[in-house]
Write a protein that holds these residues in place. Structure first.
Motif, PDB file in Angstrom:
ATOM      1  N   THR A 154       0.829  -1.210   0.000  1.00 49.76           N
ATOM      2  CA  THR A 154       0.000   0.000   0.000  1.00 49.76           C
ATOM      3  C   THR A 154       0.863   1.259   0.000  1.00 49.76           C
ATOM      4  OG1 THR A 154      -1.791  -1.151   1.136  1.00 49.76           O
ATOM      5  CG2 THR A 154      -1.783   1.258   1.262  1.00 49.76           C
ATOM      6  N   LEU A 155       1.950   1.246   0.764  1.00 57.55           N
ATOM      7  CA  LEU A 155       2.845   2.409   0.846  1.00 57.55           C
ATOM      8  C   LEU A 155       3.816   2.484  -0.335  1.00 57.55           C
ATOM      9  CD1 LEU A 155       3.630   2.197   4.660  1.00 57.55           C
ATOM     10  CD2 LEU A 155       2.300   3.991   3.524  1.00 57.55           C
ATOM     11  N   GLU A 156       3.753   1.469  -1.215  1.00 56.79           N
ATOM     12  CA  GLU A 156       4.674   1.376  -2.353  1.00 56.79           C
ATOM     13  C   GLU A 156       6.118   1.464  -1.882  1.00 56.79           C
ATOM     14  OE1 GLU A 156       3.342   4.301  -5.193  1.00 56.79           O
ATOM     15  OE2 GLU A 156       1.635   3.053  -5.760  1.00 56.79           O
ATOM     16  N   ALA A 157       6.410   0.689  -0.837  1.00 57.40           N
ATOM     17  CA  ALA A 157       7.733   0.658  -0.220  1.00 57.40           C
ATOM     18  C   ALA A 157       8.359  -0.720  -0.429  1.00 57.40           C
ATOM     19  CB  ALA A 157       7.614   0.956   1.274  1.00 57.40           C
ATOM     20  N   ALA A 158       9.661  -0.753  -0.410  1.00 60.97           N
ATOM     21  CA  ALA A 158      10.384  -2.026  -0.540  1.00 60.97           C
ATOM     22  C   ALA A 158      10.074  -2.919   0.651  1.00 60.97           C
ATOM     23  CB  ALA A 158      11.883  -1.766  -0.618  1.00 60.97           C
ATOM     24  N   ARG A 159      10.050  -4.209   0.402  1.00 67.58           N
ATOM     25  CA  ARG A 159       9.893  -5.202   1.463  1.00 67.58           C
ATOM     26  C   ARG A 159      11.286  -5.667   1.850  1.00 67.58           C
ATOM     27  NH1 ARG A 159       6.581  -9.077  -1.917  1.00 67.58           N
ATOM     28  NH2 ARG A 159       7.609  -7.848  -3.512  1.00 67.58           N
ATOM     29  N   VAL A 160      11.647  -5.459   3.107  1.00 66.27           N
ATOM     30  CA  VAL A 160      12.977  -5.819   3.578  1.00 66.27           C
ATOM     31  C   VAL A 160      12.861  -6.753   4.778  1.00 66.27           C
ATOM     32  CG1 VAL A 160      13.984  -3.664   2.713  1.00 66.27           C
ATOM     33  CG2 VAL A 160      13.233  -3.793   5.090  1.00 66.27           C
ATOM     34  N   GLY A 161      13.977  -7.398   5.119  1.00 65.03           N
ATOM     35  CA  GLY A 161      14.029  -8.268   6.279  1.00 65.03           C
ATOM     36  C   GLY A 161      15.190  -7.889   7.173  1.00 65.03           C
ATOM     37  N   SER A 162      15.006  -8.094   8.469  1.00 65.67           N
ATOM     38  CA  SER A 162      16.075  -7.788   9.419  1.00 65.67           C
ATOM     39  C   SER A 162      15.788  -8.499  10.732  1.00 65.67           C
ATOM     40  CB  SER A 162      16.168  -6.277   9.664  1.00 65.67           C
ATOM     41  OG  SER A 162      15.139  -5.844  10.529  1.00 65.67           O
ATOM     42  N   SER A 163      16.763  -8.425  11.631  1.00 61.75           N
ATOM     43  CA  SER A 163      16.575  -8.996  12.964  1.00 61.75           C
ATOM     44  C   SER A 163      15.816  -8.034  13.869  1.00 61.75           C
ATOM     45  CB  SER A 163      17.930  -9.351  13.584  1.00 61.75           C
ATOM     46  OG  SER A 163      18.741  -8.200  13.708  1.00 61.75           O
ATOM     47  N   GLY A 164      15.479  -6.880  13.372  1.00 58.11           N
ATOM     48  CA  GLY A 164      14.690  -5.927  14.149  1.00 58.11           C
ATOM     49  C   GLY A 164      15.455  -5.228  15.250  1.00 58.11           C
ATOM     50  N   GLY A 165      16.775  -5.218  15.157  1.00 56.99           N
ATOM     51  CA  GLY A 165      17.566  -4.525  16.169  1.00 56.99           C
ATOM     52  C   GLY A 165      17.725  -5.303  17.460  1.00 56.99           C
ATOM     53  N   ASP A 166      17.418  -6.588  17.455  1.00 56.34           N
ATOM     54  CA  ASP A 166      17.544  -7.430  18.639  1.00 56.34           C
ATOM     55  C   ASP A 166      18.775  -8.327  18.473  1.00 56.34           C
ATOM     56  OD1 ASP A 166      17.384  -9.349  20.635  1.00 56.34           O
ATOM     57  OD2 ASP A 166      15.225  -9.623  20.431  1.00 56.34           O
ATOM     58  N   PRO A 167      19.828  -8.117  19.282  1.00 59.55           N
ATOM     59  CA  PRO A 167      21.047  -8.906  19.128  1.00 59.55           C
ATOM     60  C   PRO A 167      20.810 -10.421  19.230  1.00 59.55           C
ATOM     61  CG  PRO A 167      21.392  -7.111  20.682  1.00 59.55           C
ATOM     62  CD  PRO A 167      19.935  -7.127  20.346  1.00 59.55           C
ATOM     63  N   ASP A 168      19.809 -10.825  19.991  1.00 61.24           N
ATOM     64  CA  ASP A 168      19.516 -12.248  20.139  1.00 61.24           C
ATOM     65  C   ASP A 168      18.847 -12.849  18.912  1.00 61.24           C
ATOM     66  OD1 ASP A 168      20.587 -12.271  22.717  1.00 61.24           O
ATOM     67  OD2 ASP A 168      18.660 -11.728  23.613  1.00 61.24           O
ATOM     68  N   ARG A 169      18.332 -11.997  18.016  1.00 57.25           N
ATOM     69  CA  ARG A 169      17.629 -12.485  16.831  1.00 57.25           C
ATOM     70  C   ARG A 169      18.457 -12.372  15.552  1.00 57.25           C
ATOM     71  NH1 ARG A 169      12.067  -9.661  16.457  1.00 57.25           N
ATOM     72  NH2 ARG A 169      11.986 -10.963  14.618  1.00 57.25           N
ATOM     73  N   ILE A 170      19.708 -11.950  15.666  1.00 55.63           N
ATOM     74  CA  ILE A 170      20.555 -11.839  14.473  1.00 55.63           C
ATOM     75  C   ILE A 170      20.563 -13.175  13.749  1.00 55.63           C
ATOM     76  CG2 ILE A 170      22.936 -11.569  13.654  1.00 55.63           C
ATOM     77  CD1 ILE A 170      23.260  -9.372  15.790  1.00 55.63           C
ATOM     78  N   GLY A 171      20.254 -13.125  12.468  1.00 51.98           N
ATOM     79  CA  GLY A 171      20.231 -14.323  11.648  1.00 51.98           C
ATOM     80  C   GLY A 171      18.847 -14.860  11.345  1.00 51.98           C
ATOM     81  N   VAL A 172      17.793 -14.333  12.018  1.00 49.93           N
ATOM     82  CA  VAL A 172      16.448 -14.853  11.765  1.00 49.93           C
ATOM     83  C   VAL A 172      15.854 -14.328  10.462  1.00 49.93           C
ATOM     84  CG1 VAL A 172      15.933 -15.212  14.207  1.00 49.93           C
ATOM     85  CG2 VAL A 172      15.198 -13.095  13.105  1.00 49.93           C
ATOM     86  N   ALA A 173      16.342 -13.189   9.975  1.00 46.71           N
ATOM     87  CA  ALA A 173      15.834 -12.630   8.721  1.00 46.71           C
ATOM     88  C   ALA A 173      16.867 -11.666   8.159  1.00 46.71           C
ATOM     89  CB  ALA A 173      14.504 -11.905   8.947  1.00 46.71           C
ATOM     90  N   GLY A 174      16.779 -11.454   6.861  1.00 39.43           N
ATOM     91  CA  GLY A 174      17.688 -10.535   6.198  1.00 39.43           C
ATOM     92  C   GLY A 174      17.094 -10.096   4.880  1.00 39.43           C
ATOM     93  N   THR A 175      17.826  -9.273   4.164  1.00 37.05           N
ATOM     94  CA  THR A 175      17.398  -8.754   2.873  1.00 37.05           C
ATOM     95  C   THR A 175      18.390  -9.223   1.820  1.00 37.05           C
ATOM     96  OG1 THR A 175      16.451  -6.800   3.935  1.00 37.05           O
ATOM     97  CG2 THR A 175      16.903  -6.640   1.569  1.00 37.05           C
ATOM     98  N   VAL A 176      17.874  -9.777   0.743  1.00 42.11           N
ATOM     99  CA  VAL A 176      18.732 -10.231  -0.347  1.00 42.11           C
ATOM    100  C   VAL A 176      19.056  -9.028  -1.233  1.00 42.11           C
ATOM    101  CG1 VAL A 176      18.917 -11.723  -2.377  1.00 42.11           C
ATOM    102  CG2 VAL A 176      17.729 -12.537  -0.324  1.00 42.11           C
ATOM    103  N   VAL A 177      20.360  -8.798  -1.431  1.00 35.00           N
ATOM    104  CA  VAL A 177      20.822  -7.733  -2.326  1.00 35.00           C
ATOM    105  C   VAL A 177      21.872  -8.314  -3.277  1.00 35.00           C
ATOM    106  CG1 VAL A 177      20.370  -5.884  -0.650  1.00 35.00           C
ATOM    107  CG2 VAL A 177      22.632  -6.922  -0.753  1.00 35.00           C
TER     108      VAL A 177
END
Length: 196
Positions: A154-177
């Motif tokens: 709806t916002l015509e924005a890119a869909r990205v993935g990340s750990s959400g700034g939580d050090p314990d969640r690093i690796g659960v999601a990312g963005t393919v570039v």
């Protein structure tokens, strides 16, 4: 290459942080601390020492929600800017957007439906002009991800993935570039022209 666009090192020292990014199989990360940008050189250098792509950003807390700003040039005005919220404890959407636009870069909403934080939920729709929306979290939160994907469309924005700034969640999601992306301007452009 898979990049975590919102990796907060928390209490990890630069080497331990970089090793964690390496160990989970990411190709790089955007080091983004809350309301701080001037002290990121060690973190980016530690990533690069392991042949990982290192980028810098800043997390901006809103009353409801969180934004991540990735500048075109992290060693210029971005690094010397005071990222303390002008409105007190948190940023407003308008103030964060104006600051990001003045410096230049990409601004995305971080996991707007994450119920474990002060997420804006459907309030994300007020973020007109946002460059991206984090739409990947963890498998058991697929409903939150679907809502975030709808907001990104709806916002015509890119869909990205990340750990959400939580050090314990690093690796659960990312963005393919593209594997060739190795500079801030290239990463910013990839986000701005990413899939909507």
């Amino acid at each position: 290459m898979l990049i975590d666009l919102h990796a907060n090192p928390g209490d990890l020292d630069p080497r331990a942080f970089a090793q964690k990014i390496y160990d989970v199989g990411l190709g790089g990360a955007v080091v983004a601390r809350t309301h701080k940008a001037g002290d990121l050189t060690e973190w980016v250098a530690a990533l690069e020492d392991l042949d990982l792509a290192g980028f810098a950003g800043v997390t901006l807390e809103l009353d409801k929600g969180r934004l991540v700003f990735i500048p075109d040039d992290w060693e210029g005005e971005f690094a010397t800017t005071d990222w303390t919220p002008p409105e007190g404890r948190t940023w407003t959407w308008e103030a964060a957007k104006a600051k990001a636009d003045a410096i230049g870069g990409a601004l995305f909403a971080s996991h707007p439906y994450d119920r474990s934080s002060q997420a804006p939920a459907d309030g994300v729709y007020q973020f007109k002009g946002v460059d991206g929306v984090a739409v990947r979290s963890m498998a058991e939160r697929a409903g939150w991800d679907r809502l975030a994907e709808a907001a990104a469309r709806t916002l015509e924005a890119a869909r990205v993935g990340s750990s959400g700034g939580d050090p314990d969640r690093i690796g659960v999601a990312g963005t393919v570039v593209d594997d060739e992306i190795m500079s801030e301007p290239e990463l910013v452009e990839a986000i701005k022209s990413g899939p909507t």
